[in-house]
Enzyme design. Structure first.
Site, PDB file in Angstrom:
ATOM      1  N   LYS A  74      50.003  19.096  49.473  1.00  0.00           N
ATOM      2  CA  LYS A  74      50.694  19.819  50.543  1.00  0.00           C
ATOM      3  C   LYS A  74      51.724  18.946  51.255  1.00  0.00           C
ATOM      4  O   LYS A  74      52.504  19.453  52.073  1.00  0.00           O
ATOM      5  CB  LYS A  74      49.679  20.360  51.551  1.00  0.00           C
ATOM      6  CG  LYS A  74      48.749  21.417  50.962  1.00  0.00           C
ATOM      7  CD  LYS A  74      47.757  21.923  51.992  1.00  0.00           C
ATOM      8  CE  LYS A  74      46.838  22.983  51.389  1.00  0.00           C
ATOM      9  NZ  LYS A  74      45.846  23.487  52.372  1.00  0.00           N
ATOM     10  N   GLY A 137      36.066  35.456  40.710  1.00  0.00           N
ATOM     11  CA  GLY A 137      35.121  35.787  39.648  1.00  0.00           C
ATOM     12  C   GLY A 137      34.495  34.549  39.049  1.00  0.00           C
ATOM     13  O   GLY A 137      34.959  33.429  39.267  1.00  0.00           O
ATOM     14  N   HIS A 138      33.424  34.767  38.296  1.00  0.00           N
ATOM     15  CA  HIS A 138      32.761  33.702  37.551  1.00  0.00           C
ATOM     16  C   HIS A 138      32.452  34.214  36.146  1.00  0.00           C
ATOM     17  O   HIS A 138      32.669  35.388  35.829  1.00  0.00           O
ATOM     18  CB  HIS A 138      31.482  33.253  38.254  1.00  0.00           C
ATOM     19  CG  HIS A 138      31.727  32.335  39.414  1.00  0.00           C
ATOM     20  ND1 HIS A 138      32.266  31.078  39.274  1.00  0.00           N
ATOM     21  CD2 HIS A 138      31.513  32.506  40.743  1.00  0.00           C
ATOM     22  CE1 HIS A 138      32.376  30.493  40.449  1.00  0.00           C
ATOM     23  NE2 HIS A 138      31.935  31.336  41.369  1.00  0.00           N
ATOM     24  N   ASP A 139      31.940  33.314  35.326  1.00  0.00           N
ATOM     25  CA  ASP A 139      31.702  33.609  33.914  1.00  0.00           C
ATOM     26  C   ASP A 139      30.973  34.939  33.720  1.00  0.00           C
ATOM     27  O   ASP A 139      31.366  35.758  32.890  1.00  0.00           O
ATOM     28  CB  ASP A 139      30.886  32.465  33.304  1.00  0.00           C
ATOM     29  CG  ASP A 139      30.774  32.553  31.800  1.00  0.00           C
ATOM     30  OD1 ASP A 139      31.663  32.051  31.104  1.00  0.00           O
ATOM     31  OD2 ASP A 139      29.783  33.140  31.317  1.00  0.00           O
ATOM     32  N   TYR A 142      33.321  37.933  34.165  1.00  0.00           N
ATOM     33  CA  TYR A 142      34.289  38.120  33.082  1.00  0.00           C
ATOM     34  C   TYR A 142      33.625  38.751  31.861  1.00  0.00           C
ATOM     35  O   TYR A 142      34.188  39.646  31.219  1.00  0.00           O
ATOM     36  CB  TYR A 142      34.935  36.786  32.689  1.00  0.00           C
ATOM     37  CG  TYR A 142      35.454  35.973  33.857  1.00  0.00           C
ATOM     38  CD1 TYR A 142      36.032  36.591  34.971  1.00  0.00           C
ATOM     39  CD2 TYR A 142      35.350  34.590  33.874  1.00  0.00           C
ATOM     40  CE1 TYR A 142      36.489  35.847  36.046  1.00  0.00           C
ATOM     41  CE2 TYR A 142      35.804  33.837  34.948  1.00  0.00           C
ATOM     42  CZ  TYR A 142      36.365  34.475  36.030  1.00  0.00           C
ATOM     43  OH  TYR A 142      36.817  33.726  37.089  1.00  0.00           O
ATOM     44  N   ASP A 168      34.077  30.963  30.201  1.00  0.00           N
ATOM     45  CA  ASP A 168      34.726  29.735  30.670  1.00  0.00           C
ATOM     46  C   ASP A 168      35.157  28.854  29.506  1.00  0.00           C
ATOM     47  O   ASP A 168      36.284  28.364  29.461  1.00  0.00           O
ATOM     48  CB  ASP A 168      33.765  28.932  31.556  1.00  0.00           C
ATOM     49  CG  ASP A 168      33.605  29.544  32.939  1.00  0.00           C
ATOM     50  OD1 ASP A 168      34.284  30.534  33.241  1.00  0.00           O
ATOM     51  OD2 ASP A 168      32.785  29.025  33.714  1.00  0.00           O
TER      52      ASP A 168
END
Length: 393
Positions: A74, A137-139, A142, A168
């Protein structure tokens, strides 16, 4: 020894599993990977248990052979450093949500203006477009949305949470590496890089392979335990008398005959060839009964010398010691940096010219900051100024 990807230099902005697994494969094959890490927002993989001497075993494995530059993206001075690195590093791997890198001034269009040969790989849950592009989201999510969970598991208990992160790794990591290397080949022909939008959900959807092909072409909607390969046939796991499990994949007639003969079920061998549910259920029920008459060790001995596609379900500790895994040298020793080493899973790819030995486990946060800045021509005094200003760690 140098690896086949020794000519590649990668800036890795990713964290957790998908991006780091992708860059691990690249690093194992010889690519130079420099992780760009936040000094204030730690990669949570660094604290994931279990720990070996205070270091996360997962982090030590997934980030081996990579250097770490800790820098606050940043701050304007950080952008200057990235621009200088892009004179030499012409592959970027990132895993932020869509728009984050653009807001930091590090989007593809901005960086391509500095280096037109840049290959830029973005790995996200849902991709850069569509109504879910900004959704978390996570594995497990999906796999659910991609349809895979709808026909995986047991009919009476529903889908199972898989122990391996399929979306993943098979989705984001492996597809990301495939696309990246394809872009490298294209660049060799055109001299130009390009942008890759890798969605873990997209890639998981493609893993439907046979079931997806059957539905789209023939309208056959797969359900749990109603397909040949998802528990709807004898192709399944069977419990031994002492509570262990074995896998049975005796699909071909010769394998089926050997399986049934070994268990004293010769008269049922033809049932395995039937596509109908009733014969399959009869065979499966008979196999369950016979397997449960024997202890695990007895069954292992029975099928050890029999080519019938029957194998024991091993624990990780047993898998590590299995003769096949040892013959393939799937475990390697990786230096910790203090004269000792850590056992890790080796790169599974076998090249006739070999691969370089792993150099070190995952680096500490900012371990190579001074080294990288020195290579860019920064003086000791300037590096100290950047550290005081909290641009780098």
């Amino acid at each position: 020894m140098v690896g086949p990807l020794a000519s590649l230099k990668v800036l890795d902005f990713s964290t957790l599993l998908p991006g780091p697994f992708a860059s691990l494969l690249l690093a194992d094959m010889g690519a130079e990977v420099l992780r760009i890490e936040s000094p204030t927002r730690m990669d949570l993989l660094r604290v994931l248990p279990p720990h070996d001497r205070g270091v996360s075993a997962s982090h030590a494995y997934l980030n081996r052979n990579k250097r770490s530059l800790a820098m606050d993206l940043k701050q304007p001075e950080a952008l200057d450093v990235i621009k200088q690195l892009l004179q030499d590093y012409d592959i970027v791997l990132e895993q932020f949500r869509p728009g984050v890198m653009e807001r930091l001034g590090l989007g593809y269009e901005a960086l391509k203006a500095i280096n037109p040969k840049l290959i830029y790989v973005s790995i996200t849950g849902y991709g850069q477009t569509g109504p879910y592009k900004d959704r978390a989201g996570h594995d497990i999510n999906y796999l659910a949305l991609a349809g895979l969970s709808s026909y995986t598991g047991r009919a009476d208990s529903g889908p199972l949470p898989l122990g391996a992160q399929v979306a993943d790794v098979a989705g984001g990591s492996l597809h990301g590496v495939i696309g990246l290397l394809a872009a490298v080949i294209a660049r060799q022909q055109t001299g130009l890089g390009q942008y890759l939008d890798v969605s873990m959900t997209d890639c998981a959807f493609s893993l439907n392979a046979m079931a997806g092909a059957g539905y789209l072409a023939c309208g056959v909607e797969p359900g749990r335990e109603d397909q040949m390969l998802n528990g709807g046939s004898f192709y399944d796991y069977y419990r031994s008398r002492d509570g262990r499990w074995l896998s049975v994949g005796s699909l071909e007639p010769d394998f089926m005959k050997r399986l049934c003969t070994a268990l004293g079920l010769e008269e049922l061998a033809n049932l395995g060839l039937s596509p109908q549910p009733a014969p399959q259920k009869r065979l499966k029920d008979a196999l369950k009964v016979e397997f449960e008459k024997h202890d695990f060790a007895e069954l292992c001995a029975m099928f050890a010398g029999l080519d019938a596609c029957v194998e024991p379900v091993l624990s990780l500790s047993e898998a590590v010691q299995h003769p096949q895994m040892q013959a393939r040298e799937l475990v390697t020793e990786v230096p910790r940096g203090d004269g000792t080493s850590q056992l890790q899973m080796a790169c599974p790819l076998k090249f006739s010219q070999g691969l370089p030995q792993p150099g070190h486990i995952g680096a500490t946060l900012g371990q190579h900051t001074d080294q990288v800045l020195d290579e860019l021509g920064y003086s000791v005094e300037r590096i100290a100024e950047l550290r005081r200003a909290k641009v780098v760690l």
